[in-house]
Design a protein around this motif. Sequence first.
Motif, PDB file in Angstrom:
ATOM      1  N   HIS A  12       0.807  -1.215   0.000  1.00 24.21           N
ATOM      2  CA  HIS A  12       0.000   0.000   0.000  1.00 24.21           C
ATOM      3  C   HIS A  12       0.844   1.271   0.000  1.00 24.21           C
ATOM      4  O   HIS A  12       0.853   2.013  -0.961  1.00 24.21           O
ATOM      5  N   GLU A  29       3.259   6.034  -2.022  1.00 25.49           N
ATOM      6  CA  GLU A  29       2.453   4.909  -2.488  1.00 25.49           C
ATOM      7  C   GLU A  29       3.373   3.829  -3.058  1.00 25.49           C
ATOM      8  O   GLU A  29       4.292   4.134  -3.810  1.00 25.49           O
ATOM      9  N   THR A  61       1.909   0.766  -4.299  1.00 19.64           N
ATOM     10  CA  THR A  61       1.052  -0.212  -4.973  1.00 19.64           C
ATOM     11  C   THR A  61       1.594  -0.610  -6.339  1.00 19.64           C
ATOM     12  O   THR A  61       1.357  -1.729  -6.790  1.00 19.64           O
TER      13      THR A  61
END
Length: 76
Positions: free
Chosen positions: A9, A49, A51
């Motif tokens: 994440h 981030e 991801t």
Amino acid sequence: IYPSISYGHSVNINYKNISSNTELKIFSFNGKQIKTIKLFGNYGTQKVETTSLPKGIYLLHINDKNKLLTKKFIIQ
């Protein structure tokens, strides 16, 4: 940097006592530069981030004038 192990994440980087417009760079463990982020102000928290990054070990570099800070984090 927390968490030091991310599950895809994000990671958060707390910083203080740095020059304005310092760059934070993220490298894969084999040395490929992945991201560059400008840090504004002399303290704060930057959320990064993760991801889009594959699982692996990454190095974070903050180069502030004559000081280089390197931290490791893992994406699982």
